[in-house]
Design a protein around this motif. Structure first.
Motif, PDB file in Angstrom:
ATOM      1  N   ALA A 106       0.840  -1.072   0.224  1.00 45.51           N
ATOM      2  CA  ALA A 106       0.071   0.028  -0.030  1.00 45.51           C
ATOM      3  C   ALA A 106       0.881   1.348   0.014  1.00 45.51           C
ATOM      4  CB  ALA A 106      -1.034   0.137   1.040  1.00 45.51           C
ATOM      5  N   GLY A 107       0.400   2.331  -0.745  1.00 42.23           N
ATOM      6  CA  GLY A 107       1.159   3.406  -0.837  1.00 42.23           C
ATOM      7  C   GLY A 107       2.242   3.600  -1.431  1.00 42.23           C
ATOM      8  N   ALA A 108       2.662   2.641  -2.203  1.00 42.68           N
ATOM      9  CA  ALA A 108       4.272   2.852  -2.798  1.00 42.68           C
ATOM     10  C   ALA A 108       4.135   3.487  -4.344  1.00 42.68           C
ATOM     11  CB  ALA A 108       4.603   1.177  -3.350  1.00 42.68           C
ATOM     12  N   GLY A 109       2.908   4.269  -4.208  1.00 47.92           N
ATOM     13  CA  GLY A 109       2.937   4.996  -5.572  1.00 47.92           C
ATOM     14  C   GLY A 109       2.467   4.021  -6.742  1.00 47.92           C
ATOM     15  N   LYS A 110       2.045   2.977  -6.672  1.00 42.07           N
ATOM     16  CA  LYS A 110       1.550   2.057  -7.733  1.00 42.07           C
ATOM     17  C   LYS A 110       0.538   2.728  -8.607  1.00 42.07           C
ATOM     18  CE  LYS A 110       0.389  -1.553  -5.683  1.00 42.07           C
ATOM     19  NZ  LYS A 110      -0.030  -1.998  -4.568  1.00 42.07           N
ATOM     20  N   THR A 142      -0.583   5.718  -8.914  1.00 44.26           N
ATOM     21  CA  THR A 142      -0.309   6.904  -9.637  1.00 44.26           C
ATOM     22  C   THR A 142       0.585   6.691 -10.765  1.00 44.26           C
ATOM     23  OG1 THR A 142      -0.118   7.653  -7.473  1.00 44.26           O
ATOM     24  CG2 THR A 142       0.125   9.344  -9.117  1.00 44.26           C
ATOM     25  N   ILE A 143       1.728   5.723 -10.567  1.00 43.38           N
ATOM     26  CA  ILE A 143       2.552   5.354 -11.517  1.00 43.38           C
ATOM     27  C   ILE A 143       2.002   4.537 -12.579  1.00 43.38           C
ATOM     28  CG2 ILE A 143       4.403   4.065 -11.994  1.00 43.38           C
ATOM     29  CD1 ILE A 143       5.604   4.527  -9.260  1.00 43.38           C
ATOM     30  N   ALA A 144       1.261   3.521 -12.151  1.00 38.53           N
ATOM     31  CA  ALA A 144       0.391   2.879 -13.476  1.00 38.53           C
ATOM     32  C   ALA A 144      -0.450   3.461 -14.090  1.00 38.53           C
ATOM     33  CB  ALA A 144      -0.294   1.703 -12.524  1.00 38.53           C
ATOM     34  N   LYS A 145      -1.352   4.525 -13.579  1.00 36.28           N
ATOM     35  CA  LYS A 145      -2.163   5.423 -14.259  1.00 36.28           C
ATOM     36  C   LYS A 145      -1.352   6.029 -15.501  1.00 36.28           C
ATOM     37  CE  LYS A 145      -5.483   6.498 -11.328  1.00 36.28           C
ATOM     38  NZ  LYS A 145      -5.582   7.402 -10.114  1.00 36.28           N
ATOM     39  N   ALA A 146      -0.416   6.905 -15.249  1.00 35.27           N
ATOM     40  CA  ALA A 146       0.396   7.551 -15.981  1.00 35.27           C
ATOM     41  C   ALA A 146       1.365   6.568 -17.084  1.00 35.27           C
ATOM     42  CB  ALA A 146       1.401   8.437 -15.389  1.00 35.27           C
ATOM     43  N   GLY A 194      -2.059  -4.484  -8.020  1.00 28.30           N
ATOM     44  CA  GLY A 194      -2.613  -5.107  -7.027  1.00 28.30           C
ATOM     45  C   GLY A 194      -1.550  -5.716  -6.127  1.00 28.30           C
ATOM     46  N   ARG A 195      -1.663  -7.065  -5.816  1.00 25.86           N
ATOM     47  CA  ARG A 195      -0.830  -7.378  -4.639  1.00 25.86           C
ATOM     48  C   ARG A 195      -0.311  -9.075  -5.229  1.00 25.86           C
ATOM     49  NH1 ARG A 195      -2.063  -3.393  -3.066  1.00 25.86           N
ATOM     50  NH2 ARG A 195      -2.509  -2.561  -0.979  1.00 25.86           N
ATOM     51  N   ASP A 196      -1.243  -9.702  -6.150  1.00 22.68           N
ATOM     52  CA  ASP A 196      -1.037 -10.921  -6.412  1.00 22.68           C
ATOM     53  C   ASP A 196      -1.240 -11.070  -7.970  1.00 22.68           C
ATOM     54  OD1 ASP A 196      -3.717 -10.427  -6.345  1.00 22.68           O
ATOM     55  OD2 ASP A 196      -4.115 -12.534  -5.986  1.00 22.68           O
ATOM     56  N   ILE A 197      -1.032  -9.959  -8.580  1.00 21.64           N
ATOM     57  CA  ILE A 197      -1.174 -10.015 -10.093  1.00 21.64           C
ATOM     58  C   ILE A 197      -0.146 -11.134 -10.597  1.00 21.64           C
ATOM     59  CG2 ILE A 197      -1.736  -8.942 -12.166  1.00 21.64           C
ATOM     60  CD1 ILE A 197      -3.597  -8.267  -9.838  1.00 21.64           C
ATOM     61  N   VAL A 224       6.550  -2.925  -6.884  1.00 24.40           N
ATOM     62  CA  VAL A 224       7.059  -1.629  -6.833  1.00 24.40           C
ATOM     63  C   VAL A 224       6.959  -1.289  -5.362  1.00 24.40           C
ATOM     64  CG1 VAL A 224       6.193   0.719  -7.305  1.00 24.40           C
ATOM     65  CG2 VAL A 224       6.050  -0.911  -9.096  1.00 24.40           C
ATOM     66  N   THR A 225       7.938  -0.961  -4.815  1.00 26.45           N
ATOM     67  CA  THR A 225       8.039  -0.530  -3.403  1.00 26.45           C
ATOM     68  C   THR A 225       8.229   0.700  -3.004  1.00 26.45           C
ATOM     69  OG1 THR A 225       8.367  -1.725  -1.280  1.00 26.45           O
ATOM     70  CG2 THR A 225      10.108  -2.077  -2.920  1.00 26.45           C
TER      71      THR A 225
END
Ligand code: DC
Length: 221
Positions: A10-14, A16-20, A126-129, A143-144
């Motif tokens: 949670a909160g690694a920026g996934k 926001t990064i993924a959207k862009a 997600g977490r387990d994709i 991503v962490t």
């Protein structure tokens, strides 16, 4: 179809990064956390707390989740109501962490996620994709960022939606969620063996997006 898995805490920026990144790549961005959050909202509406002392299967029978893309952005619908804004509160975060540890909930959301990747080029977060949902994904990232950096970012996000946020309690929540998410028996949060681990601590959003975009282009050549 090309699928890129983006897992991490949670909160690694996934997101926001993924959207862009999805925009740059012309892929559909799928935020799978939103599916768990919408499911969690139903449990909250039924007056259930995070101990989940209830008949999970019978509650799931009353849940219908859809994803629709409006102006390119994902909106999640719970029983035909757009709950995109409602699912971002701390309350829903904690409940999503609780329900996501339950096998019937994970099974309930699995097909929908796989179907989206069958029909579209996706960047799925997600977490387990990479480990469970799309084990054959074209590319996998984990991503962490440090818990402290993630807490700082979360405080900013919560304040942006008008929720009062105390840094120390946000940090505690993040640590609790990390623990829950990585210690649950089913689909725990962990990097897939073939994933690329990417630490965003100290990066601006733009730096993370640029670097990941470079890696993706290189690997997809
Ligand atoms: O990414 P997020 O913070 O919106 O996710 C909310 C919760 O859902 C999180 O605590 C873990 C869970 N989750 C999960 O178990 N598997 C996923 N693929 C996505 C989210």
């Amino acid at each position: 179809m090309i699928s890129i898995a983006l897992d991490g805490p949670a909160g690694a920026g996934k997101s926001t990064i993924a959207k862009a990144l999805a925009k740059k790549l012309g892929f559909i961005y799928v935020d799978t956390g939103a599916l768990y959050r919408a499911t969690a909202l139903k449990f909250i509406e039924k007056g259930i707390d995070t101990n989940l002392d209830c008949d999970i299967d019978s509650i799931l029978k009353t849940v219908k989740i859809d994803i629709r893309f409006i102006g390119g952005a994902q909106h999640v619908f719970l029983n035909d109501a757009d709950v995109n804004d409602k699912i971002r509160t701390s309350n829903v975060s904690m409940m999503a962490s609780a329900v996501s540890a339950k096998p019937p909930v994970r099974a309930f959301l699995l097909d929908m996620q796989r179907q989206l990747a069958k029909d579209n080029n996706v960047l799925m977060d997600g977490r387990d994709i990479g480990t469970v949902v799309l084990p054959d994904a074209t590319l996998k990232f984990f991503v962490t960022a440090s818990a402290e950096e993630r807490a700082r970012r979360r405080v900013i996000d919560l304040e942006a939606i008008g929720e009062k946020a105390d840094y120390n309690s946000v940090l505690e929540d993040i640590k609790t969620r990390d623990y829950n998410d990585s210690h649950r028996e089913i689909a725990p949060l962990k990097p897939a063996a073939d994933s690329i681990v990417f630490d965003t601590t100290g990066n601006t959003l733009e730096q993370s997006v640029e670097k990941l975009y470079e890696i993706i282009n290189e690997r997809l050549k």
